[in-house]
Design an enzyme around this catalytic site. Structure first.
Site, PDB file in Angstrom:
ATOM      1  N   LEU A 239       0.835  -1.199   0.000  1.00 45.97           N
ATOM      2  CA  LEU A 239       0.000   0.000   0.000  1.00 45.97           C
ATOM      3  C   LEU A 239       0.867   1.245   0.000  1.00 45.97           C
ATOM      4  O   LEU A 239       1.923   1.282   0.628  1.00 45.97           O
ATOM      5  CB  LEU A 239      -0.894   0.041   1.235  1.00 45.97           C
ATOM      6  CG  LEU A 239      -2.102  -0.897   1.311  1.00 45.97           C
ATOM      7  CD1 LEU A 239      -2.862  -0.630   2.595  1.00 45.97           C
ATOM      8  CD2 LEU A 239      -3.007  -0.721   0.120  1.00 45.97           C
ATOM      9  N   LYS A 240       0.413   2.274  -0.690  1.00 44.52           N
ATOM     10  CA  LYS A 240       1.067   3.583  -0.626  1.00 44.52           C
ATOM     11  C   LYS A 240       0.240   4.471   0.298  1.00 44.52           C
ATOM     12  O   LYS A 240      -0.794   4.990  -0.073  1.00 44.52           O
ATOM     13  CB  LYS A 240       1.166   4.216  -2.020  1.00 44.52           C
ATOM     14  CG  LYS A 240       1.760   5.621  -2.030  1.00 44.52           C
ATOM     15  CD  LYS A 240       3.214   5.608  -1.630  1.00 44.52           C
ATOM     16  CE  LYS A 240       3.812   7.020  -1.691  1.00 44.52           C
ATOM     17  NZ  LYS A 240       3.366   7.879  -0.580  1.00 44.52           N
ATOM     18  N   HIS A 241       0.701   4.599   1.544  1.00 44.08           N
ATOM     19  CA  HIS A 241       0.026   5.486   2.487  1.00 44.08           C
ATOM     20  C   HIS A 241       0.301   6.932   2.083  1.00 44.08           C
ATOM     21  O   HIS A 241       1.369   7.257   1.567  1.00 44.08           O
ATOM     22  CB  HIS A 241       0.509   5.227   3.911  1.00 44.08           C
ATOM     23  CG  HIS A 241       0.092   3.906   4.454  1.00 44.08           C
ATOM     24  ND1 HIS A 241      -0.915   3.761   5.394  1.00 44.08           N
ATOM     25  CD2 HIS A 241       0.528   2.652   4.196  1.00 44.08           C
ATOM     26  CE1 HIS A 241      -1.070   2.476   5.676  1.00 44.08           C
ATOM     27  NE2 HIS A 241      -0.208   1.781   4.971  1.00 44.08           N
TER      28      HIS A 241
ATOM     29  N   GLU B 103       6.692   6.087   6.305  1.00 45.69           N
ATOM     30  CA  GLU B 103       5.688   7.017   5.792  1.00 45.69           C
ATOM     31  C   GLU B 103       5.015   7.624   7.006  1.00 45.69           C
ATOM     32  O   GLU B 103       4.364   6.925   7.788  1.00 45.69           O
ATOM     33  CB  GLU B 103       4.678   6.295   4.911  1.00 45.69           C
ATOM     34  CG  GLU B 103       3.807   7.205   4.082  1.00 45.69           C
ATOM     35  CD  GLU B 103       4.524   7.800   2.881  1.00 45.69           C
ATOM     36  OE1 GLU B 103       3.962   8.721   2.257  1.00 45.69           O
ATOM     37  OE2 GLU B 103       5.626   7.346   2.545  1.00 45.69           O
TER      38      GLU B 103
ATOM     39  N   GLY C  91      -2.476   4.774  -3.494  1.00 42.32           N
ATOM     40  CA  GLY C  91      -2.126   3.855  -4.562  1.00 42.32           C
ATOM     41  C   GLY C  91      -1.434   2.614  -4.058  1.00 42.32           C
ATOM     42  O   GLY C  91      -1.432   2.288  -2.867  1.00 42.32           O
TER      43      GLY C  91
END
Length: 1144
Positions: A185-187, A252, A361
């Site tokens: 996952l793109k946090h 992140e 994303g």
């Protein structure tokens, strides 16, 4: 600390050592026993007594000499002593020679920080004098430097191929068992790096500010949540572990206090994304299984991870993304990937619970084929740890602290650091300075980098960092190398021993691509990392000592280079291009908020709704957004533009708090219909940030980039270093200019230049004034005939419509395109200055017998040039160059005006301003009508006459400010040769075409279906029916639906990804029809030995529906046949054709 328990240390080899006593040259990983000892103890162990040690300061030369001489004599000429995880090298010369002292600063224990220095009463005045004297530090043969990377994140690698080609290659690699596809996952947050309280806390391009203070606080709070009462002890052990093993962690950082992204998070948190062993060589990044193991031992949060190890699962993943890319949110995306993946590891933080449904994303990359086995082993050995403090009082939250400290940024920083506690952050010097010197005093003089490059390197890592920085400076890459005093080394500073922190700040993503090209030419280069921080030490030694040191270091570095180069196990990051394949896949629901709403605010408020519409349409076209979504989003964004402009007038909405207005608007819009809800994804439950938003005292971006130096601006991405194209491809040279910019004369010079552009590809030019009909279509036709030649498109290419045609030509004829533009400063709203416009007009009015009839005899020559000038209106120079660069990856500038020219005469400026005003009046009333036919015909005639008079009087001036034409030609030729002679591909201009997948189907050719009709005609009822509906005239397309996203789910649709574009046998068994619908009953065959099955209960191909009847009604035909309301005609024997499986 003993050598056996030291992680990732690169030891220097003495040239006089016996071969049998070679010290390890390659980074060492901790053994399992050593790692267990270094990792935190189990929760049930007794609390160990804490040892406290305070270093004794040795600030004078005598004391330093005592320290050096106190070391025991060694039998070999060099040895490496390790204290606090950092190397100190001691050179022992032959008998009779005195010892050489190497600064002890890097061997200082982690507790010897500026806080300890303060306790010892370091003289602030003395430090101030030292800082002032530092610029006079001279580099000579006795000057040495040692550098150590303190924190860094993954290098930013650019794929050589388009995203679609990269996806295909990833699937191929996985299908051959060479690798595994990993997806995370793109946090939606900011990069934060932490190397321990001594190593430092860093944002993307900065340190010592609110961004890093927030990061330290959130990390400290995660320890409290995980360890409860044990948190202070574990924080201290964690800091010691990072320092002793020279490790930095990257994460992140997701908070609501540092400005808006796609959705304000419900909670403030961080997710570990990388763990890096820094050692004394090239940084080594942990694999994902190792990151999970590390984090579970320390109870730190990990990301959601999916592994795809087969061709079917990998292809299904990309198909699932295509099905969700325009509507995907966290819940359906995670659900679909959980169903498809071979291995799924849930994240420690549930994205929906802490961030929300809006998902930025996914990141897909190629990893080791053993990853699945390794990660399963880690999960067995390290189950999810308990959170001992989750129900405890953790103290005030990040938002409460920021809300209670609203006076300024420093107050907020101080409150955050004090609340996190001394066990996590005992030293605040990076934020507030020390010894009476504030944080601003840390800025070092600008020549530090030059002196760093001139000094002798003491080790391999320093040599490689010098090589990297030297190359970037030689290539004029837009990057800054900013140096600051290292306050953690205050106690070791002297006039001949200086310590700095260097921040390598890359200003443009194009630098990473260009540097990557350099790495392909020189694979010994170290990668250019994102988030790049280096500790630098400059020091001097006596003449005799430096001679010995230089000799030993030079020999050692050579030995290290040879060993690394000859070792087959030392795989360079780019030795295998496939190992670096990665794609970032973002979701439209996130891009709606960030790219279309937030990033479009400046255009909307500055240039108005019309310019904003142009902006968002261009963005969606570049993304390959489906036509239906473009239509829906256009309606939404137009309404948003009216709403927010009406509410705010001409006062811009702040991008850092834009969601305060956007989220309520989106929530109300979503409530109108299910379609609107799907378009927006999720809205509501807005987190109000007005009372706790972090205070930023200076203009910085969302990740805390350093402020630009006063009096300078970062270089534009259109720097002098250009991308290059392969000789096997064609090249289109085109000219976004204005008549009179000398493009035809330049094309002539290029054609006449001996050797062309330096390769064997033929050159040809197409002059626009001699081409009848559609010029760019003619260029495309000519290129199709000979796609590998170099085309000089001798016609002005002034707008995006033309640029899109050129992009299409690049895609269809396998070519790259290079824009050549006149170099000009431009104005606030036009990329060309008035001086440039005056020169172009003067040139045109001196022409005679021009092929295009635009010369001194043309009565409307001035008007024509103003028309072209206006085509560029609305873009300043930087925006103009950036857009060209982003589209085509390169830019050639043709010198035009001398830098030391006199200012434009007032009368010339006045006549041009008058013409521009007249043009705008004419255009608003008459559009593109000729000036002689409008209401301003008389004014145009008078202006054209006076224009000629003014320019004629000022001919001498206009000639004097231009650079010589032969010089301009030479400069352009050199730049074009740099582009044409290389063997690397420029960015692919091909856009994604997949759009938003709704269903999977086998597409059938109408002619194949119509071939079945003679067989059906044998039945009288079927023949009459077919005759009445005129199927042969009305059948345009048909398909067999395999799975539909709404009815069967994303996972079902994506499962056909492995068969995409394959031929599938389709057998027709029967024809069913009623008065409302008709269809063929089908049975699907196999692909590569695997049976293709439809998720529909009754597989069929719908051929016809009555007006107002939906195609899905064909599903009821078998039931209607059983009820006598429809007829079934068997096809015996069955007829088989083939169709192509694809997504729609």
């Amino acid at each position: 600390m003993s050598l056996s328990s030291t992680s990732s240390l690169l030891l220097l080899l003495s040239p006089r050592s016996s071969p049998r006593r070679l010290l390890p040259l390659l980074p060492l990983r901790l053994s399992s026993s050593a790692a267990a000892a270094a990792m935190p103890p189990r929760h049930d162990r007794g609390k160990q007594p804490q040892q406290k040690w305070k270093p004794k300061a040795a600030t004078d030369p005598a004391a330093a000499a005592t320290v050096a001489s106190s070391s025991p004599a060694l039998s070999t000429s060099s040895s490496a002593e390790f204290t606090g995880g950092v190397e100190r090298m001691t050179i022992s010369p032959q008998a009779g020679a005195s010892q050489v002292w190497v600064p002890r600063g890097y061997a200082t224990s982690a507790t010897s920080s500026s806080s300890a220095v303060a306790e010892q009463g370091v003289d602030g005045d003395k430090l101030s004098r030292l800082f002032k004297a530092a610029p006079h530090f001279e580099v000579d043969n006795s000057t040495f430097t040692q550098s150590q990377i303190r924190a860094t994140f993954y290098p930013k690698f650019e794929n050589e191929k388009s995203d679609q080609e990269t996806r295909t290659r990833m699937i191929e690699i996985v299908s051959h068992g060479l690798a595994t596809l990993e997806v995370t996952l793109k946090h939606s947050g900011s990069l934060f790096m932490y190397a321990g309280h001594y190593g430092g806390a860093y944002a993307k391009n900065s340190f010592g500010n609110i961004y890093t203070a927030v990061g330290v606080f959130v990390l400290g709070r995660l320890f409290r949540e995980a360890w409860g009462k044990e948190a202070p002890r574990m924080q201290e052990e964690f800091n010691d572990f990072l320092e002793k093993n020279r490790i930095s962690i990257s994460m992140e950082l997701v908070t609501a206090v540092l400005g808006d992204h796609g959705q304000r998070p419900k909670d403030d948190y961080a997710v570990i994304t990388a763990v890096t062993e820094l050692g004394h060589g090239k940084p080594k990044f942990y694999s994902t299984p190792e990151v999970i193991e590390f984090c579970r031992k320390w109870r730190l949060p990990t990301n959601h991870v999916w592994l795809f190890s087969t061709r079917k699962s990998a292809a299904s993943f990309f198909a699932a993304y295509d099905a969700l890319c325009e509507e995907g949110t966290a819940t359906p995306v995670c659900k679909a990937l959980d169903e498809i993946a071979d291995v799924a590891v849930p994240g420690s933080k549930d994205h929906v619970k802490v961030q929300g449904e809006i998902l930025e994303g996914l990141v897909a990359r190629i990893v080791s084929r053993e990853s699945s086995v390794q990660i399963e082993e880690v999960l067995r050995n390290y189950p999810l740890p308990p959170l001992d403090g989750v129900d405890s009082d953790l103290g005030p939250s990040l938002r409460e602290i920021c809300a209670a400290n609203r006076s300024d940024e420093k107050q907020q920083i101080r409150a955050l650091l004090e609340n996190v506690g001394s066990s996590m952050c005992p030293d605040h010097s990076d934020w507030f300075g020390c010894s009476g010197l504030d944080a601003q005093s840390r800025n070092a003089y600008k020549s530090v980098v030059t002196k760093f490059l001139q000094a002798h390197p003491t080790d391999y890592a320093t040599k490689k960092l010098q090589e990297m920085i030297r190359l970037m400076k030689q290539r004029n890459f837009p990057a800054a190398f900013k140096c600051y005093w290292n306050y953690h080394k205050i106690d070791s500073l002297s006039n001949d021993n200086l310590y700095y922190k260097m921040v390598i700040h890359v200003h443009s993503d194009s630098v990473f691509r260009r540097y990557q090209q350099e790495m392909r030419r020189n694979q010994g280069l170290w990668p250019l990392y994102r988030g790049f921080f280096v500790d630098v030490n400059l020091f001097k030694a006596s003449n005799m000592k430096s001679s010995i040191l230089s000799k030993d270091i030079d020999t050692s570095v050579k030995n290290i280079n040879g060993a690394l180069d000859s070792n087959s196990l030392a795989k360079d990051g780019l030795a295998d291009e496939d190992s670096n394949l990665m794609v970032k896949l973002k979701f439209l629901t996130y891009k709606l908020r960030t790219f279309l709403i937030r990033n479009g605010l400046s255009t909307l408020f500055k240039d108005g709704p019309s310019a904003y519409k142009t902006y968002y349409l261009r963005q969606m076209k570049n993304w390959g957004t489906s036509a239906s979504k473009q239509k829906e989003l256009s309606k939404l964004l137009d309404e948003w533009a009216v709403y927010i402009r009406r509410k705010y007038g001409n006062k811009p909405l702040s991008s850092s708090t834009y969601l305060s207005e956007a989220e309520p608007f989106l929530e109300q819009y979503a409530k109108r219909s299910p379609a609107n809800q799907a378009l927006i994804g999720a809205a509501g439950n807005l987190v109000q940030t007005e009372n706790f938003l972090a205070i930023l005292e200076a203009e910085r971006d969302e990740e805390g980039d350093l402020q630009a130096e006063r009096g300078t601006t970062p270089p534009s991405p259109t720097s002098t270093s250009l991308d290059v194209v392969p000789k096997t491809e064609g090249l289109i040279v085109f000219f976004p200019g204005i008549p009179g910019c000398a493009k035809s004369a330049l094309c002539k010079e290029i054609l006449n230049n001996p050797g062309g552009l330096g390769d064997n590809r033929p050159l040809h030019s197409l002059m626009g004034d001699l081409i009848k009909g559609k010029y760019w279509q003619k260029v495309a036709d000519e290129r199709k005939k000979k796609p590998f030649r170099i085309t000089l498109a001798d016609k002005n290419a002034p707008n995006e419509e033309v640029w899109r045609q050129i992009e299409d030509m690049c895609r269809t004829t396998k070519a790259a395109a290079v824009p050549v533009i006149p170099d000009s400063e431009g104005t606030d709203s036009n990329p060309f200055s008035l001086e440039a416009l005056a020169v172009f007009m003067s040139r045109v009015l001196q022409r005679v017998n021009h092929p295009g009839n635009l010369d001194k005899a043309s009565p409307n020559a001035g008007y024509v040039l103003l028309m072209f000038y206006n085509l560029y209106d609305g873009k300043n120079r930087r925006e103009f160059e950036s857009e060209l660069y982003e589209r085509f990856g390169s830019l050639v500038k043709m010198p035009l005006l001398k830098p030391d020219r006199a200012p434009l005469p007032d009368e010339v400026k006045a006549i041009l301003d008058e013409g521009i005003s007249l043009f705008r009046l004419h255009q608003s009333r008459h559009g593109r009508a000729e000036p002689s036919k409008g209401a301003y015909a008389k004014e145009w005639a008078q202006w054209e006459k006076r224009l000629r008079q003014v320019l004629f009087v000022n001919t001498g001036y206009l000639n004097s400010i231009q650079v010589p034409f032969d010089f301009a030609v030479k400069e352009v030729l050199e730049q074009l040769k740099s582009v044409a002679k290389g063997d690397l591909k420029m960015p692919d201009t091909m856009k994604q075409k997949f759009g938003n997948i709704v269903f999977a189907a086998v597409s059938l050719t109408p002619s194949d279906i119509l071939g079945v009709l003679p067989k059906l005609a044998e039945d009288i009822d079927a023949n009459n029916f077919l005759h009445n509906i005129k199927l042969a005239d009305n059948l345009n397309k048909a398909h067999v639906t395999l799975a539909h996203k709404r009815a069967h789910g994303v996972a079902a649709v994506s499962s056909y990804g492995v068969y995409q574009n394959h031929q599938v046998p389709v057998m027709f068994n029967a024809f069913l029809f009623s008065d409302k619908v008709a269809a063929l009953e089908v049975e699907l065959g196999t692909v590569n030995g695997e049976k293709i099955t439809s998720r529909n209960e009754w597989p069929h191909a719908t051929l016809w529906t009555a007006p107002g009847v939906a195609p899905k009604e064909a599903n009821a035909l078998p039931q209607l046949v059983s009820e006598g309301k429809a007829k079934r005609v068997a096809i015996d024997p069955p007829i088989t054709i083939s169709g192509v499986l694809d997504f729609y």
